[in-house]
Enzyme design. Structure first.
Site, PDB file in Angstrom:
ATOM      1  N   LEU A 172      42.336  32.695  44.943  1.00 50.29           N
ATOM      2  CA  LEU A 172      42.110  33.943  44.396  1.00 50.29           C
ATOM      3  C   LEU A 172      42.150  34.114  42.921  1.00 50.29           C
ATOM      4  CD1 LEU A 172      44.409  35.782  47.184  1.00 50.29           C
ATOM      5  CD2 LEU A 172      42.285  35.701  47.076  1.00 50.29           C
ATOM      6  N   CYS A 173      41.558  35.230  42.480  1.00 49.80           N
ATOM      7  CA  CYS A 173      41.637  35.618  41.001  1.00 49.80           C
ATOM      8  C   CYS A 173      43.065  35.213  40.469  1.00 49.80           C
ATOM      9  CB  CYS A 173      41.341  36.906  40.773  1.00 49.80           C
ATOM     10  SG  CYS A 173      41.182  37.504  39.001  1.00 49.80           S
ATOM     11  N   PRO A 174      43.160  34.529  39.181  1.00 51.00           N
ATOM     12  CA  PRO A 174      42.098  34.135  38.316  1.00 51.00           C
ATOM     13  C   PRO A 174      41.812  32.649  38.633  1.00 51.00           C
ATOM     14  CG  PRO A 174      44.086  33.962  37.369  1.00 51.00           C
ATOM     15  CD  PRO A 174      44.432  34.448  38.656  1.00 51.00           C
TER      16      PRO A 174
END
Length: 75
Positions: free
Chosen positions: A13-15
């Site tokens: 998941l981000c980042p």
């Protein structure tokens, strides 16, 4: 299009996809192409923004089911 290295950031998941892409690109030669695989929905915004901010060229994008594929040329 052909690429020089591939980074599978599926499930991250981000980042993390962008952070891992930045680290990999730093180790690559100018002009080489990284193929980044990501499943994070935010990657459609994060990856193009990262390329614009860092000066790398986003040379292609593609969807393969739930996976987005990005081709990034090292600047």
């Amino acid at each position: 299009m052909e690429w020089d290295q591939e980074l599978d950031a599926s499930g991250l998941l981000c980042p993390l996809p962008v952070l891992k892409a930045r680290k990999r690109l730093q180790a690559m030669a100018q002009g080489e192409v990284l193929r980044l695989l990501a499943t994070d929905p935010a990657a459609v915004i994060d990856v193009p923004h990262f390329c614009t901010e860092s000066g790398h060229e986003l040379v292609g994008t593609e969807d393969d089911g739930e996976t987005q594929i990005y081709l990034i040329r090292h600047a």
